[in-house]
Scaffold this active site. Structure first.
Site, PDB file in Angstrom:
ATOM      1  N   SER A  65       0.798  -1.231   0.000  1.00  0.00           N
ATOM      2  CA  SER A  65       0.000   0.000   0.000  1.00  0.00           C
ATOM      3  C   SER A  65       0.831   1.281   0.000  1.00  0.00           C
ATOM      4  CB  SER A  65      -0.982  -0.002   1.174  1.00  0.00           C
ATOM      5  OG  SER A  65      -0.351  -0.347   2.387  1.00  0.00           O
TER       6      SER A  65
ATOM      7  N   THR B  50      -3.448  -4.819   8.219  1.00  0.00           N
ATOM      8  CA  THR B  50      -3.232  -6.042   7.453  1.00  0.00           C
ATOM      9  C   THR B  50      -3.018  -7.205   8.418  1.00  0.00           C
ATOM     10  OG1 THR B  50      -1.989  -7.003   5.599  1.00  0.00           O
ATOM     11  CG2 THR B  50      -0.733  -5.671   7.162  1.00  0.00           C
TER      12      THR B  50
ATOM     13  N   LYS C 221      -6.799  -7.733  11.544  1.00  0.00           N
ATOM     14  CA  LYS C 221      -8.054  -7.169  11.046  1.00  0.00           C
ATOM     15  C   LYS C 221      -9.240  -7.435  11.969  1.00  0.00           C
ATOM     16  CE  LYS C 221      -6.368  -7.337   6.320  1.00  0.00           C
ATOM     17  NZ  LYS C 221      -6.532  -7.827   4.952  1.00  0.00           N
TER      18      LYS C 221
ATOM     19  N   ASP D  22     -11.407  -5.167   1.715  1.00  0.00           N
ATOM     20  CA  ASP D  22     -10.741  -6.342   1.141  1.00  0.00           C
ATOM     21  C   ASP D  22     -11.648  -7.074   0.171  1.00  0.00           C
ATOM     22  OD1 ASP D  22      -8.211  -6.178   2.262  1.00  0.00           O
ATOM     23  OD2 ASP D  22      -8.762  -7.320   4.046  1.00  0.00           O
TER      24      ASP D  22
ATOM     25  N   GLY E 194      -9.539 -20.076   4.147  1.00  0.00           N
ATOM     26  CA  GLY E 194      -9.201 -19.051   5.132  1.00  0.00           C
ATOM     27  C   GLY E 194     -10.409 -18.222   5.521  1.00  0.00           C
TER      28      GLY E 194
ATOM     29  N   GLY F 215     -10.274 -15.916   8.096  1.00  0.00           N
ATOM     30  CA  GLY F 215      -9.791 -14.816   8.924  1.00  0.00           C
ATOM     31  C   GLY F 215     -10.360 -13.491   8.470  1.00  0.00           C
ATOM     32  N   GLY F 216      -9.658 -12.393   8.794  1.00  0.00           N
ATOM     33  CA  GLY F 216     -10.161 -11.070   8.468  1.00  0.00           C
ATOM     34  C   GLY F 216     -10.387 -10.856   6.995  1.00  0.00           C
ATOM     35  N   ALA F 217      -9.373 -11.132   6.179  1.00  0.00           N
ATOM     36  CA  ALA F 217      -9.523 -10.948   4.734  1.00  0.00           C
ATOM     37  C   ALA F 217     -10.478 -11.970   4.141  1.00  0.00           C
ATOM     38  CB  ALA F 217      -8.162 -11.039   4.054  1.00  0.00           C
TER      39      ALA F 217
END
Length: 267
Positions: A26, A72, A76, A113, A137, A139-141
């Site tokens: 980023s 990131t 998250k 995301d 996955g 998780g957050g993303a």
């Protein structure tokens, strides 16, 4: 340099928090954007280990010239809990990847995301509407991508994660909005998948195991990875060698830029 000018006492700050942070892309995308817009602003990476995250986040939110915090892996989900207010998407996904300071000094959380991933996928010619997607996955993303894929019309979504509590929580949040379209498992369910997505950190390091076995991929499946550095993960390399079309992680960040501009009120 910010906006063509040296960093000074008037420079507005943005940070990206992660562990690790060597892979974050980023700053290389948004700092040139600040320069093109003539903004006296800079985005810098901040390495925050999980045990220190609450303390680091708490300190940063008190810094008067910080306007935005990007988040990131692996923070998250934790960031969502530390925000003062959250968007509906954050409530659905249970995670946040961007927070902005409001006029009253509070912090508002959003998650781009998922919409970024879908925008990147569509931009590359793979519209998920009507497709069957296998997502590794939760998780957050992964949670954000799951919600965005369903919102974009994915016909079926299978989500796998070894953490059964995490899977159950995600399914509980998704089903009221998109009932009956999501299944969960502790091992990848690739059967009949048109698109397979790795939304885990596996692949950041050369010694990481594969998130799934490429030899089990259905014929013709598009294989996507959200990891941005390295650009070509072992999963993508092996999938491409088997003849699969691959989709790189940088597309997800590219797909978020316009959303970030609107979120932070940039020109």
């Amino acid at each position: 340099m910010t906006g063509g000018n040296p960093i000074s006492g008037t420079t507005r700050l943005y940070v990206v928090l992660g562990d690790p942070v060597a892979q974050v892309q980023s700053p290389g995308l948004l700092n040139p954007l600040f320069a093109r817009l003539g903004l006296d602003a800079v985005l810098v990476p901040v390495h925050a280990r999980p045990r220190d995250f609450d303390q680091v986040f708490g300190g940063l939110r008190c810094v008067g010239n910080i306007d935005g915090i990007f988040v990131t892996v692996p923070h998250k989900v934790a960031a969502r809990g530390l925000a003062d207010r959250c968007s509906p998407m954050v409530d659905i996904t249970g995670s946040a990847n961007a927070l902005r300071r409001e006029a009253d000094g509070s912090w508002y959380a959003e998650n781009f995301d998922g919409v970024g991933f879908v925008a990147g996928l569509v931009g590359a010619g793979c519209d998920p509407a009507g497709l069957r997607v296998a997502l590794v996955g939760a998780g957050g993303a992964g949670s954000a991508i799951a919600a965005a894929l369903l919102a974009a019309g994915a016909a079926r979504l299978s989500v796998c994660d070894p953490d059964t509590a995490k899977l159950a929580g995600l399914l509980e949040r998704l089903d009221p909005h998109w009932p009956g379209r999501t299944t969960t498992s502790t091992a990848p369910d690739l059967d009949g998948a048109d698109v397979v997505v790795n939304a885990t950190p596996l692949g950041l390091r050369p010694e990481d195991p594969l998130p799934l076995q490429p030899r089990l991929l259905p014929p013709g499946a598009v294989v996507a990875d959200i990891i941005m550095k390295p650009r070509e993960t072992r999963l993508l390399r092996e999938a491409a060698a088997l003849g699969h079309r691959v989709h790189y992680g940088m597309h997800m960040l590219d797909g978020q830029v316009d959303s970030y501009r609107a979120f932070f009120g940039l020109p």
